[in-house]
Design a protein around this motif. Sequence first.
Motif, mmCIF file in Angstrom:
data_model
loop_
_atom_site.group_PDB
_atom_site.id
_atom_site.type_symbol
_atom_site.label_atom_id
_atom_site.label_comp_id
_atom_site.label_asym_id
_atom_site.label_seq_id
_atom_site.Cartn_x
_atom_site.Cartn_y
_atom_site.Cartn_z
ATOM 1 N N SER A 79 61.186 64.271 25.415
ATOM 2 C CA SER A 79 62.548 65.020 23.870
ATOM 3 C C SER A 79 61.910 63.188 22.715
ATOM 4 O O SER A 79 61.991 64.333 21.787
ATOM 5 C CB SER A 79 64.021 64.643 24.448
ATOM 6 N N GLY A 80 60.768 62.380 22.839
ATOM 7 C CA GLY A 80 60.300 62.305 21.715
ATOM 8 C C GLY A 80 61.110 60.909 21.897
ATOM 9 O O GLY A 80 61.100 60.248 20.798
ATOM 10 N N GLU A 99 65.847 52.838 26.610
ATOM 11 C CA GLU A 99 66.177 51.426 26.878
ATOM 12 C C GLU A 99 68.299 51.548 26.505
ATOM 13 O O GLU A 99 68.337 50.551 27.565
ATOM 14 C CB GLU A 99 65.554 50.307 25.814
ATOM 15 N N THR A 153 61.244 61.109 26.985
ATOM 16 C CA THR A 153 59.602 60.646 26.682
ATOM 17 C C THR A 153 59.015 62.826 26.492
ATOM 18 O O THR A 153 58.548 62.691 25.401
ATOM 19 C CB THR A 153 58.216 60.629 28.766
ATOM 20 N N GLN A 158 62.413 57.275 21.082
ATOM 21 C CA GLN A 158 61.448 56.271 21.191
ATOM 22 C C GLN A 158 62.323 55.245 22.232
ATOM 23 O O GLN A 158 63.302 55.130 22.630
ATOM 24 C CB GLN A 158 61.743 55.935 19.825
ATOM 25 N N ILE A 159 61.120 53.989 22.913
ATOM 26 C CA ILE A 159 61.827 53.190 23.650
ATOM 27 C C ILE A 159 63.363 52.476 23.403
ATOM 28 O O ILE A 159 63.945 52.352 24.169
ATOM 29 C CB ILE A 159 59.858 51.862 23.477
ATOM 30 N N PRO A 160 62.898 51.655 21.969
ATOM 31 C CA PRO A 160 64.630 51.394 22.125
ATOM 32 C C PRO A 160 65.805 52.452 22.240
ATOM 33 O O PRO A 160 66.768 52.077 22.982
ATOM 34 C CB PRO A 160 64.634 51.306 20.413
#
Lengths: 343, 345
Positions: free
Chosen positions: B299-300, B307, B297, B302-304
């Motif tokens: 590090s920014g 995952e 988070t 993204q969610i994909p």
Amino acid sequence: MRKSRLVLAPAVMLAAAALVLSGCAAAEEETTTDAGSTTDSTEEVAETYEVYALLPQGSDQAYGTFYVPAMEAAAAELGINLTITNSQYDGDKQASECEIAVAAKPDGIILWPAVGDSVRPCLEAAAAAGIPVTVTNSDLFDADKALSFGYSGPDTYGQGVSSAEIMCELVGDTPVNIIQLNGAPGNATAIDRDNGFTDTVAANCPNVTILQEESTDWTKATAQQVASEMITAQGIDNIGGIYAADDSIAAGAIAALEARGVVAADYFITSIGNTFLGNPLVIAGSLDGTVFQSSSWDGDNATRLMYAVLTGEIAAGEREVRFMPSVKVTAGNASDADVAPEW
Amino acid sequence: MTNQTVIKVGSTATGFWGKFRSVLARRTEGRAVVLFAIIATFVTVSQPLVFTAYQVTLGRIALIGLVALGLTAVILMGELDLSVASTLAVSGVIAVTVANQTNMAIGVLAALAAGVVVSLINAFFVAIVGINSFIATLGMLFALRGMAFVISDEAPVKLQNTDLGIAFGQPLLGPLTPRILIFFLIFIAIQIFVSRVKAGREFLAVGGNRQAAYDAGIPVKRRIFTGFIISGVVAAIAGIINAVERTSADPTSGSTVLLASFAAAIIGGNYLKGGKGSIIGTLIGAASLGMLQVALTISGVQIPIQEIFIGGILLIAVITDPSSLRAVWGSLSTTFQGIKNSLAK
């Protein structure tokens, strides 16, 4: 005895770790203070800002797919280093992300509330740390607004009003029964649009009767299923129109009508969004009207509003609101370039 | 000669390395510890803020780990409780709704009672009726979610005493917030129960071989009830904490908790079929997952992509299980033997 040690060991280790890390944190604070003063002295040389954008969606949803690039493009232009998070509309997860953001001590936080009611602790923590917060896409509740420097995004209540105005204009004085399909339950945008639509219908065209309203999850598939059940419950002959909280929902409702062998164009149907899904339906005549919402405007202005705060253009206590223009899109202007769909 | 041999074996078994090997053979947390060490090293190098802002990291670990701790009690017996996410949502809604009409203490008691009732219903269907726990708790997952929406009138319920909620999120003991303290207290309580109390120790026996547990006189049905009550009550506590700390109860909350809790338990070396695992393993799994999530988070990422990382770690945790490795090795040996035989012909 050995097992007791096994139980107590992690607790003792954690306590020791906490003490050690306290020291690290204190050292870090000192380092940060020193670094901060260094940054201040070199600010004139290179003005870059660290900003966290706490979003509830990103590339996993159609709107975010166009919102995020616009936000990033504006950030690159203005010298803002963005760190973007995506809580997937989980309020607890966004709260945790906010704690992380506050701990990172950025220059500012852009907040798109996942759950409007849950953001107060985040706002309080940011305020206590002296980090300015601006809000994007879904505005805060009145009691929390003083804790932010501004809002940019759609006037979600106004969108509901515009959709209702299209409906009232189409219906005229004829008594019409409609069904209403809202967005996800509990979602601030869904609630605002619902209120905007129902308030305006009650005030401007009381001859429109809302027979039933149900929530959806913003998707076409669910909307089609829910609309089909509502049509069965109310009877196809008793329904003269549909209000859908967005174009995906409208597309589902239109599919449900057509599955009954009726022509959607014979019904009064309005929604919000003017998306790639909704705009062709307006041109085809199935959807009577929608309200233009630009995801790129939204992302772009979120960054620009924060920049205005960071550069002192907006001072503390001067909350600025930048509403996205809510342009009504009907068959008359659906093909115009200035309302070309973006998402 | 024989005596000499006996003495040699005995001295090895009681020596440091003998004990160490014996402990390693009995414990299931080995892979979790290795994964934790790898993730901690990665995080230290890439995002030291995870450690300097440790109270935030501990908060994330508690967020993921609390539900996972309760869930582990059920998993040890080879059962699943999918309803924890909805129990979390409905208990939060009940706590705030009742608190707004009476006071916080009654709200908390009402929410805990709801957690107990939910777990008793789950356990009834699993232990008495004999329905598969996956199916029984899946039904409960949907039913409770609907109930949360009905009670809350499909909107978040705002806690009227906002100051209480804000205060609840503040550090109570040093830098530790009530959420983190409650998390560790529950960890210690469940760990003592599972390792020191006879009823808790029998969870592993029930999960390992249910028929043998029956034959040994273990009250299996009662143990299943106990496990589900632990799971339900802990989920209810998580729901109360979330609602109070956020100053509102969201009927949609817990949407990301279920998978994260299972991931923490699996990374911690717990076998979904039961009979093997530990509460400490779940704690290590939650810590690994929490640290990684905070680092990604910050590090920014993204969610994909997040995952992919979490899925990769889950896969590593599963495929490095000795029985899985033996199965893969056996399968490869058979395949190569077949190819060798074909070529020989």
